[in-house]
Each structure stands twice: as structure tokens, then as C-alpha cells.
Enzyme design. Sequence first.
Site, PDB file in Angstrom:
ATOM      1  N   ASP A 483       9.592 -22.990  37.762  1.00 23.50           N
ATOM      2  CA  ASP A 483       8.660 -24.063  38.116  1.00 23.50           C
ATOM      3  C   ASP A 483       7.220 -23.595  38.189  1.00 23.50           C
ATOM      4  O   ASP A 483       6.299 -24.399  38.234  1.00 23.50           O
ATOM      5  CB  ASP A 483       9.022 -24.613  39.502  1.00 23.50           C
TER       6      ASP A 483
HETATM    7  C1  GLC Z   1      13.424 -23.555  43.044  1.00 22.39           C
HETATM    8  C2  GLC Z   1      13.656 -24.890  42.389  1.00 22.39           C
HETATM    9  C3  GLC Z   1      14.290 -24.716  41.039  1.00 22.39           C
HETATM   10  C4  GLC Z   1      13.515 -23.730  40.215  1.00 22.39           C
HETATM   11  C5  GLC Z   1      13.343 -22.417  40.967  1.00 22.39           C
HETATM   12  C6  GLC Z   1      12.483 -21.432  40.208  1.00 22.39           C
HETATM   13  O1  GLC Z   1      14.628 -22.988  43.399  1.00 22.39           O
HETATM   14  O2  GLC Z   1      14.471 -25.698  43.169  1.00 22.39           O
HETATM   15  O3  GLC Z   1      14.358 -25.950  40.368  1.00 22.39           O
HETATM   16  O4  GLC Z   1      14.198 -23.535  39.030  1.00 22.39           O
HETATM   17  O5  GLC Z   1      12.737 -22.672  42.209  1.00 22.39           O
HETATM   18  O6  GLC Z   1      11.169 -21.841  40.099  1.00 22.39           O
END
Ligand code: GLC
Length: 812
Positions: A483
Site C-alpha cells: 500500500d
Molecule cells: C496492510 C494492509 C494490506 C497491505 C499491507 C502492506 O496489512 O491491510 O492490504 O497489503 O498492509 O502494505
Amino acid sequence: MRYGYFDDAAREYVITTPETPYPWINYLGSERFFGIISNTAGGYCFYRDARLRRVLRYRYNNIPADSNGRYFYIKDGEDIWNPGYKPSRTPLDFYECRHGMGYTRITGSKNGLRAEQLAFVPLGLNAEVHQLRLTNESQQEKAISLFSYAEFCLWNAQDDMLNFQRNFNTGEVEVEGSVIYHKTEYRERRNHYAFFSVNSPVDGFDTDLESFAGLYEGLQKPAAVTAGKSRGSMASGWQPIGSHQIDLKLAPGETRACTFMIGYVELPEEEKFSSPGIINKTPALSMISAMQTDGQVLKALDDLKAYWSGLLNTYSLSCGDEKLTRMVNIWNPYQCMITFNMSRSASLFESGIGRGLGFRDSSQDLLGFVHQAPDRARERILDIAATQFRDGGCYHQFQPLTKKGNNEIGGGFNDDPLWLIAGTAAYLKETGDFEILDEQVPYDTNPADTGTLMEHLEASFDHVISNKGPHGLPLIGRADWNDCLNLNCYSKHPDESFQTYENPEGPDPRVAESVLIAGMMVAIGPDLAAIQSLRGETEAAQYTREHIALMRQAVLDHGWDGDWFLRAYDAAGRKIGSHEDTEGQIFIESQGFCVMAGIGLEDGKAAKALQSVASRLETEHGIVLHQPAYQSYRLNLGEISSYPPGYKENAGIFCHNNPWIMAAETMLGHGDRAFSLYKKTAPAFREDMSDLHKMEPYVYAQMIAGKDAPRFGQAKNSWLTGAAAWNYYVITQNILGVKPDYMGLRIDPCIPEDWREYTVRRAFRKAVYNIHVSNETRACRGVKSITVDGQRIEGTLLPLFNDGEHRVEVVL
Ligand code: GLC
Ligand code: GLC
């Protein structure tokens, strides 16, 4: 150092001191009413939606941490204490907290009085039961006062902590007999209220926080408890609470139990009131009557335990490794189920108001719980798919109560569509329910615009094909799994969201590409092709395979850096995850998914990529996301470079994608490697270093601080994480090798050389398979022979049966 121990026979973790390195919590509830409860009885509960229907108030960021909950005070002479130690923090003669499957039992004793608080949500009831059992273990009669305490939330948890100018005026309650009713806003548009009851007459009550606690005393020494006398306060605005006073005399050896209940009631508009302004209490009283006697409470607890046994018994392992066994049989599947229920809403790290259900998160959660609750998986798949757009893109999040896509965040996370295929494939393999593919499912939750689920899956796949960049690799959009890798954001102001901001002077979003999404397409795409073939859609399957082949070639041509796979191309077409850079030279994600996709197996690239992971990313606490960590903010990368080195997405250890590397290692037959990586992040294996790890030793945390962080090895964000599903998936399927497949159960273990044998009991479709694997030749991988009920079979796919238990002998 340890702060407790596993009691596997009881399926409990037993905490032996209230002062754990962080509050260690458990979850109550399995259907609609949920709560979190810490080892000192802190926490809160809600009905279905932690933001919109919050029943009890919780103050995040409090001092000390976790200082609101369902508390019981015992006033014994001048001593005031709590069985869970907090809030009074009076030293106890004995303390123990047992977190079990859907229940928690906290026991404290002091001056010969033992108090046990049993908390759970009975099946079929929208209420928490807190049963208090008091036993006089002394030789003298004891006269004590018991005070309960819980603080109500004014429903919408967000408004509740922001809009005080209104909130301090709206609070309303009713008290009748031993029941306190919280009815704020019931007079207008709400048709729900909460209640706090006890199954015995009371000697007093309070419903107003200031009257109970005092304006200056607080919960550590509430004024009413110190005085030994409830005030009989009626909340009018300010902060409504529920507190009962019960005076008890206990003969030596005598036990008394009081059953408290915190419940939620919803009524049809026309039945809201029994007389003007007075709430209709009938449904509450009927709920209360269901938990009147000790027998009823015991039975409800037994039913709950049976419910969890039913879920957990689908897959059970017997082997010589105690820690592995408890992870596989108890805690990992339990966490998978909780994570499915909660998504990422309510924990000590998720406030319950921030995000709804994630499209990507919920799809991956399916991998971990589908075998426990296939019907609920089916419903969840259809709900998720309904938030997809016609072009295959998806809302990144949706709200559990309305099931509608979340407009604030929107779409554009280009890995999302593929996860729907992965989750659906897992469901089909588990159940064989191909009919789900013909269900009509809305696009953008618009019932007037629908397509079959199969069309949704194809739209997912096509979304990748129609969103490729200059190298033929998938465009990343706002971000992929990571993200925080925001290649199109270019944000310069702290008030902009890395996830949604688009700089008007920023880059052309048709340039930045993700090698991770490419790997995902090649790894997950074959499932779509297999589904199409099984449905007789040969041309469609052919089309899918052709596009997978093109993507595989694009990765080989433009996604390889020499010793590992690249991670991405940024918005200027520069390589991310390359030795050409000074930081972020190698990333875990693309190594995991490209090797899982089988890319580079033939020519040694896969093996090389994994060697690079081992030498550059692996640490004693697991594999970090990338190396070297970013030392300063980079405009072209976004949030990933906003974190201090070693934390979160800037080179933290994500327990979520460590299993991708384990799975990749099994592709190469490296059972020893895969399992040694497994042990680094699996919580039961980290129990001895609880001081450092800090989070609960029975569940995965999202992240463990990486080697660049001052607190290397310290975990954060436990419970609600895709780490649960992925670790469960990889240990049960890739390592232990019991893999649901479309036409049956497939056996293909990849284990450490020195494992001699193990047994997996697996309920699958209509039958139960008792699978005994023996490894006398010390192989890691490779099935030599399989017999089923004494008959030799060809290949590794077990036959389907209509019923019964079947013996399977596997020789490696
Ligand atoms: C958090 C989010 C997930 C994402 C991860 C890495 O766990 O819930 O959707 O893939 O962070 O950024
Ligand atoms: C408060 C609010 C204001 C509102 C008024 C009347 O003063 O700040 O926005 O209009 O109450 O409800």
C-alpha cells in the site's frame, strides 16, 4: 522471557502476570456481536460494525494503555481490587488469564477471596456474558461489595470521540430492576439500545460516570467504590455508564456466581416504545432470561466450545513438534477465523472507525478460513465481487453494514482484481461448488447492472491485460499489495493521503509498472484457465494461457535485474528494486510471487532470486521487505520512504509475505529452508522472546521491526493481518502438502529432511481423510507411493468419497 504458557488440551493461552509487555487480547463473538478483551479485562464491544454500532466506549491512546473495559471491583473492608488487576492495580495473591476459543477467563484472588470473570458471547445472542464467580477460600465469613462497571459509547464511535458539544447533552438511560438501559438517541432516529444486566437483586447502581468515578478520582479508585455506596445516579447528558452494586456475604468455602450481560437490541420502528418515551424492554428481558442460571451459562459455553471444535477439527495435525502442532491445530486457524470476522476493523491497532473491509484483504483472508466455513466464504465472495466495476477494477474497501464500496478511497489499486480470482479459486477447490460461478453479481453494488461471477473473474483478468505499461508489465495504479509503494502520488504536503492523492502536475499514470502484479498474474492466472477448462470454455482458457505466457515473457525480458527480480518501474520509467539504485535494491514481494508463478525455474533465475533473498533480506527475525532501507523521503516512491528505516513498509518484516518465500522455496523442493523460515515468524516459536516480541505469542502480528530499526525484532499490529491466512495456507498446503484441488485432495508435501512421519486428519467435501506421511528415506519432497484404504493409487490426487473416514498412506 515468558509471561505465560500454552495449555493445548484446553486450547488456551494462560497468562500468569497482568503486566504483560503489552495488553494481550482475545476476541469474543462469532456472528454479529463482537468484543475485544485484554488480559486485564480492558476493551469494548460492538454490534456488527465497530464504527457505527459501538456499544462500549474505548479510549485509544489512553494513559496507561488499555484503560477502559468491563471491570469488576471488589470492596473487601478497606481493600479495593479487581480480579483482572486493572484499573485499581491492587497487588493480587494470585492472577491468571486464560484466553480460549471465543472466551476469556480471568481469575484473581486476594485475602482468601477468589474471583473469576468468565467472558464470552453465546451463540445466537447479541450480548456479552460476564459471569463472576466468587469463592471464599478463607476460614472466616466474608462480607464484600461487588461493583460492576462499563461505559457506554454513543453509538457512532467517530462522533463519540469528536463531537463533545453535542455528546455531552444527549446521553439518556433507564433503570428497571437490575437492568440498566442505555438509550441515547433512541428518542429520534435510532431503533437500537443497549443494556447491562445482572441476574440478582442489586443494592445500588450508577449510570453517570462522574457520579460513580468522581471528577478527580478516575477508575483506579472510583468514588462510589471507595465510599462502598453507589450513588443511584441517573445519567443526563455527559457520560453514561452502567454500574451495579451487590453486597454479598460468603461463608467459608462458599461460592456465589453473578451473571452480568451487556447486550444490544434492535426493534422495528412501530415497536420501539412501550409507552411514550419508555423503551420496549421485552426483547432485552427475553435475552436476559436465556442466561439466568449457572446451567444456562455452562451450556452456552459448552455450545461455543463445540462450535469452535467443529471449525478447528477440519484440519488436524499430529507430529512430534509441539509448537508446530499448536499453531496448525489451534491458534493459526483461530486467528484466520477472527481475521475473517473482523477484517481489519477492531484491534488495539485498528480503531474500528478507519477502514471497512478491504477488497484485497478479504480476498486473501478466504485462503485461510474457507475450509472452516465454506458457506460464509461463499457469501463473502459474492459481497466482494459486487464492489467490482465493469472494467474489472474494484473499490479498495467496502463497509460491512451497507456492503457498499468506499468512495473516500475509491479504486485504482491494480493488484485488487487478481485477489478475487485467488479467493474464488480457493473456494472452488475446497467445495467443488462451481454453481457459484453462475450467480448474478452486481457491478458497483448496482442491482440493475450485473454479470455472473465468472464474468467478474474474467473482468479481473482483463483489467490486468488492458492496463499494461511501456514494458508490457501491469500498471501499478495507486499501489499494489504494498500500500505504501505509491509511484503516482508525488505528494509534497503532509495533509495529503499517500493512497488517494494525485498530484495534478504529477506523472502520467500509464507509466509506473509492478513486477509483483506481473508475478501474481502468472501465479494466479492458471487458476482462471483451469476453471475455464473445467467449464468446457476451451477458447477462453486458451486466451487466458496466451496472456499468461506474454506476461511471463515480459517478466523475463524486463523484470530481471541479474540476481533477482525487479520490483517495479517508477513513473519516470526508472527501475525500482535494482542494484543500480543505492537503496531499495531488492524487494521480497516480486521474488516470492515470481517464483511461486514458476518463472525462472528452468534457467536457474528462481533459485538465484531465492539465494539473493537469503543473503540480502533474511534476518534472525524473518525476511525484511527490502534492502537497503530508504534513509530519506523520495517523492517518486511515496509512503514507503516516509517511515523511519526498519519500520512498516520501509524494510520491516511483514509476516504476510514471508510465507510467499516459504512457498517459493517449496517450488524448488527446499523443505528445510521453507520450515526454517516458518519458525522465524510463527508466534509460538517466538514465545521465549516475548520481552522483545512484545505482542501476543499466540497470534501473528502484521509486522516485526526490521534490522534497520532501533527495536529490531519487536512486533506491532497483532491479530488482524493477512499474515494469518498466508501462513496457514503455506504450512498446511505447501509444506505439509495437503492441498485442496478442483477434483479432489492432492498430496504433495515439502518438509524438512529430518521429519520421519506425521499425520493429518482432513475433512474434505463429504469424507474424512486420515493421511499418514512417512519419510524414511529422508526426502524433502516427492511422493513415492500412495495407498487409500489399502489400495495403491496412481498419482497424487486422492479419490473423492461420499462419506466415511479413509486411511491414506503416503511414502516419500
Ligand atoms: C496492510 C494492509 C494490506 C497491505 C499491507 C502492506 O496489512 O491491510 O492490504 O497489503 O498492509 O502494505
Ligand atoms: C454548535 C455547533 C454549530 C451548530 C450549533 C447548533 O454551536 O458548533 O455548528 O450550528 O451547535 O446546533
